[in-house]
Design a protein around this motif. Structure first.
Motif, short mmCIF file in Angstrom:
data_model
loop_
_atom_site.label_atom_id
_atom_site.label_comp_id
_atom_site.label_asym_id
_atom_site.label_seq_id
_atom_site.Cartn_x
_atom_site.Cartn_y
_atom_site.Cartn_z
N THR A 261 0.82 -1.21 0.00
CA THR A 261 0.00 0.00 0.00
C THR A 261 0.85 1.25 0.00
O THR A 261 1.89 1.32 0.67
CB THR A 261 -0.96 0.03 1.21
N ASP A 262 0.40 2.24 -0.74
CA ASP A 262 1.06 3.54 -0.80
C ASP A 262 0.50 4.49 0.25
O ASP A 262 0.85 5.66 0.27
CB ASP A 262 0.86 4.15 -2.21
N PHE A 263 -0.36 3.95 1.15
CA PHE A 263 -1.06 4.79 2.12
C PHE A 263 -0.97 4.20 3.52
O PHE A 263 -1.97 3.80 4.12
CB PHE A 263 -2.53 4.95 1.70
N PRO A 264 0.23 4.13 4.08
CA PRO A 264 0.37 3.55 5.43
C PRO A 264 -0.22 4.46 6.50
O PRO A 264 -0.22 5.68 6.37
CB PRO A 264 1.89 3.42 5.59
N ASN A 265 -0.76 3.83 7.53
CA ASN A 265 -1.20 4.54 8.73
C ASN A 265 -0.91 3.64 9.92
O ASN A 265 -0.33 2.56 9.76
CB ASN A 265 -2.68 4.93 8.65
N GLU A 266 -1.29 4.08 11.10
CA GLU A 266 -0.95 3.32 12.31
C GLU A 266 -1.51 1.90 12.25
O GLU A 266 -0.82 0.92 12.63
CB GLU A 266 -1.50 4.05 13.54
N ASN A 267 -2.75 1.75 11.78
CA ASN A 267 -3.35 0.41 11.70
C ASN A 267 -2.60 -0.47 10.72
O ASN A 267 -2.33 -1.65 11.00
CB ASN A 267 -4.82 0.52 11.27
N VAL A 268 -2.27 0.08 9.57
CA VAL A 268 -1.59 -0.70 8.53
C VAL A 268 -0.21 -1.15 9.00
O VAL A 268 0.21 -2.29 8.76
CB VAL A 268 -1.49 0.13 7.23
N LEU A 269 0.51 -0.27 9.68
CA LEU A 269 1.87 -0.60 10.12
C LEU A 269 1.90 -1.73 11.13
O LEU A 269 2.93 -2.40 11.30
CB LEU A 269 2.54 0.65 10.70
N LYS A 270 0.78 -1.97 11.80
CA LYS A 270 0.72 -3.06 12.78
C LYS A 270 0.47 -4.41 12.11
O LYS A 270 0.62 -5.45 12.76
CB LYS A 270 -0.40 -2.78 13.79
N MET A 271 0.06 -4.43 10.87
CA MET A 271 -0.28 -5.68 10.19
C MET A 271 0.98 -6.43 9.77
O MET A 271 2.00 -5.84 9.43
CB MET A 271 -1.13 -5.40 8.95
N GLN A 272 0.89 -7.75 9.76
CA GLN A 272 1.99 -8.55 9.26
C GLN A 272 1.89 -8.68 7.74
O GLN A 272 0.81 -8.57 7.17
CB GLN A 272 1.99 -9.94 9.90
N ASN A 273 3.05 -8.89 7.12
CA ASN A 273 3.11 -9.06 5.67
C ASN A 273 2.58 -7.86 4.89
O ASN A 273 1.97 -8.00 3.83
CB ASN A 273 2.38 -10.34 5.24
N VAL A 274 2.78 -6.69 5.47
CA VAL A 274 2.45 -5.44 4.78
C VAL A 274 3.73 -4.81 4.25
O VAL A 274 4.76 -4.81 4.93
CB VAL A 274 1.74 -4.46 5.73
N VAL A 275 3.67 -4.28 3.03
CA VAL A 275 4.76 -3.48 2.48
C VAL A 275 4.26 -2.04 2.45
O VAL A 275 3.52 -1.65 1.54
CB VAL A 275 5.17 -3.96 1.08
N PRO A 276 4.62 -1.22 3.44
CA PRO A 276 4.13 0.16 3.50
C PRO A 276 5.07 1.09 2.71
O PRO A 276 6.24 1.24 3.04
CB PRO A 276 4.17 0.48 5.00
#
Length: 398
Positions: A261-276
């Motif tokens: 995702t090109d739109f990281p936020n606090e929730n997204v950064l907590k997820m596993q296997n995310v490329v922020p």
């Protein structure tokens, strides 16, 4: 395009740093004044204009980019201010990052690089640790995999065409595809008759649609259930397209293998296997220059001819200039407006050379070229007569 000589230099205000190539389009014919309280046009990038009060001279706002969330579009429409954006100007930049992400995540490149950096300080053991540790990052090649492209506008079409060159199979879905885009799209791109068909077929899914009431949260528990296990989802459009709670669960269970995702936020950064990715989709020097030049040209053409290209609130209109003067009227889309405007012009013994009328929802835009000479004393009378017509929002005599 014929250029109409303006009686005086109009004022252009910028609310962000605009690439010099774009400003060069306006220099000479216009006064660039970033401190003006009442400019004729504004060129903007990301500056939040939602609470700005507009001066009575403002005719146009050009966003050097595709999204216009920072501009009060409805308010502009009510005040007769045309809002432009620059679709396609940043398409190549986004396309490159999408395809880079497809290959990099398929090969676990980002995880591997982060792991390798942690080996600092291991001295002579680094080479041995690399050879033994690389097994955990064994990936897959993009070639032969299926890429699903949702939204086949300027960006989506480029992504689809170039993914074919990588040896990928490509399936696209866009119920609103334009004729121009269809001409530019490779015939090898498969067409999904439903979005569900695309979900079921794709190893990678990239989305290129605007955020609307219909698309908000379109990636959710229900749609994830239709996808292949381990699918990679790429979002370079808008964060709101994804239901973050459902995405977190899908990543945890492995239903979604990776979320780029090109739109990281606090929730997204907590997820596993995310490329922020820190909103880099259109962040290239070339993209910023392309957007600035396109925005400036659209403003220039509108101010000088009344023609409109790439507006998000006015209809698209192009009329080659054939007269001595041009009337450009923005008005409610109600019956007999063209007749009333024509009558106002003829009441001053002026002949019409050409005209065009286009509508967009509740509003319409009419341009009339006057065949006969119009002296300076007549112009205010003509403008006043047209402004007396009920449902006229703004009138310009060019």
């Amino acid at each position: 395009m014929s250029t109409i000589t303006l009686e005086k230099k109009q004022i252009i205000k910028t609310l962000n740093n605009i690439a010099e190539n774009g400003l060069n389009v306006l220099k000479g014919n216009y006064t660039l004044d970033d401190h003006s309280d009442n400019p004729d046009a504004i060129v903007v990038r990301s500056f939040n204009m939602q609470n700005i009060e507009f001066g009575n001279k403002l005719k146009a706002i050009a966003r050097a980019g595709a999204g216009v969330n920072n501009i009060p579009v409805e308010k502009c429409t009510e005040q007769g201010i045309v809002v432009f954006n620059t679709p396609g100007a940043n398409a190549n930049a986004v396309k490159e990052l999408v395809l880079t992400s497809v290959m990099a995540t398929s090969r676990n490149l980002f995880d591997g690089v982060a792991w390798a950096k942690q080996l600092e300080g291991e001295g002579n053991q680094v080479s041995k640790l690399v050879e033994t540790g690389k097994k955990q990052f064994v990936g897959k090649e993009a070639k032969g995999k299926t890429l699903g492209v949702i939204g086949l506008g300027a960006i989506g079409a480029l992504v689809a065409n170039d993914a074919l060159s990588l040896g990928m199979d490509v399936i696209g879905f866009d119920p609103y595809i334009s004729v121009d885009t269809a001409w530019n799209l490779s015939r090898t791109v498969q067409r999904a008759s439903t979005i569900e068909e695309l979900f079921a077929s794709a190893d990678f899914i990239t989305v290129h649609v605007p955020l609307t009431d219909d698309t908000k949260g379109m990636f959710n528990y229900g749609t994830f259930s239709l996808m292949k296990t381990g699918v990679h989802i790429l979002n370079f459009s808008r964060g709101g397209l994804v239901n973050e709670k459902d995405m977190a669960q899908a990543l945890e269970t492995g239903k979604v293998g990776k979320y780029i995702t090109d739109f990281p936020n606090e929730n997204v950064l907590k997820m596993q296997n995310v490329v922020p990715i820190p909103h880099l989709g259109a962040s290239t020097q070339e993209s910023e220059e392309n957007c600035a030049v396109m925005a400036a040209r659209q403003v220039k053409e509108f101010l000088e001819t009344g023609n409109i290209r790439n507006s998000v609130n006015f209809p698209s209109v192009h009329l080659p200039y054939t007269g001595k003067r041009r009337v450009a009227a923005f008005h409610k889309n109600v019956p007999n407006m063209v007749g009333q405007i024509s009558s106002a012009i003829s009441s001053l013994n002026l002949n019409i050379a050409d005209m065009v009328n286009r509508s967009r929802g509740e509003y319409a835009y009419t341009m009339v070229d006057i065949e006969t000479d119009v002296d300076g004393d007549t112009i205010p009378h003509l403008e006043a007569k047209i402004n007396q017509i009920a449902d006229i929002v703004t009138t310009r005599i060019i």
